[in-house]
Design a protein around this motif. Structure first.
Motif, short mmCIF file in Angstrom:
data_model
loop_
_atom_site.label_atom_id
_atom_site.label_comp_id
_atom_site.label_asym_id
_atom_site.label_seq_id
_atom_site.Cartn_x
_atom_site.Cartn_y
_atom_site.Cartn_z
N ARG A 3 0.93 -1.08 -0.12
CA ARG A 3 0.05 0.05 0.08
C ARG A 3 0.87 1.22 -0.23
N HIS A 4 2.03 1.34 0.46
CA HIS A 4 3.07 2.37 0.63
C HIS A 4 3.81 2.70 -0.71
N ARG A 5 4.31 3.67 -1.10
CA ARG A 5 5.50 4.17 -2.07
C ARG A 5 6.46 4.56 -1.31
N ILE A 6 7.65 4.05 -1.58
CA ILE A 6 8.89 4.60 -0.89
C ILE A 6 9.99 4.85 -2.08
N ARG A 28 6.82 0.21 -4.79
CA ARG A 28 5.52 -0.06 -4.03
C ARG A 28 6.06 -1.25 -2.86
N LEU A 30 5.09 -2.44 1.61
CA LEU A 30 4.34 -2.14 3.05
C LEU A 30 5.49 -1.81 3.99
N VAL A 31 5.00 -0.77 4.64
CA VAL A 31 5.96 -0.20 5.94
C VAL A 31 5.24 -0.48 7.10
N THR A 32 6.14 -0.95 8.13
CA THR A 32 5.79 -0.89 9.62
C THR A 32 6.74 -0.44 10.45
N VAL A 52 10.42 -2.65 5.91
CA VAL A 52 9.90 -2.72 4.91
C VAL A 52 9.72 -3.96 4.15
N LEU A 68 10.72 6.83 3.26
CA LEU A 68 9.61 6.45 3.88
C LEU A 68 8.34 7.16 3.26
N PRO A 69 7.24 6.89 3.39
CA PRO A 69 5.93 7.54 3.05
C PRO A 69 5.90 8.73 3.85
N ASP A 70 6.24 8.84 5.09
CA ASP A 70 6.00 10.10 6.08
C ASP A 70 7.09 11.11 5.79
#
Length: 98
Positions: A3-6, A28, A30-32, A52, A68-70
């Motif tokens: 779901r995320h883009r990095i 693309r 998934l980042v936790t 990731v 990261l996405p943020d």
């Protein structure tokens, strides 16, 4: 599920001017943001604050930069490819970041 883009800048080695990185590649993933103790490439125990998960084929050797996405930029501690040939299970690349 990814779901995320990095953005990944693969570490290419050191030069007289410091670390050298490849061009930024958007991936693309998934980042936790779980805090985990992991082993670095040198065997030292370090803390990972972001993990990731991406498709196979991601090039992110230790020392690579990931945005990261943020917007936070972090450094790769280690990465592992998970495969299960013949089992039909999902395959992925797991990256532990500072």
């Amino acid at each position: 599920m990814l779901r995320h883009r990095i953005k990944v800048e693969a570490y290419q080695g050191d030069s007289a001017y410091g670390p050298q990185y490849g061009p930024a590649e958007e991936v693309r993933a998934l980042v936790t943001g779980t805090i985990k103790r992991v082993r670095s490439a040198t065997g030292a125990e370090v803390v990972s604050t972001a993990q990731v998960y991406a498709a196979l084929g991601l090039t992110a050797p230790p020392g690579s930069r990931i945005t990261l996405p943020d917007g936070r930029t972090t450094t790769v501690i280690s990465f592992t490819e998970h495969t299960a040939p013949g089992l039909g299970a999902p395959e992925s690349t797991e990256v532990m970041c500072e």
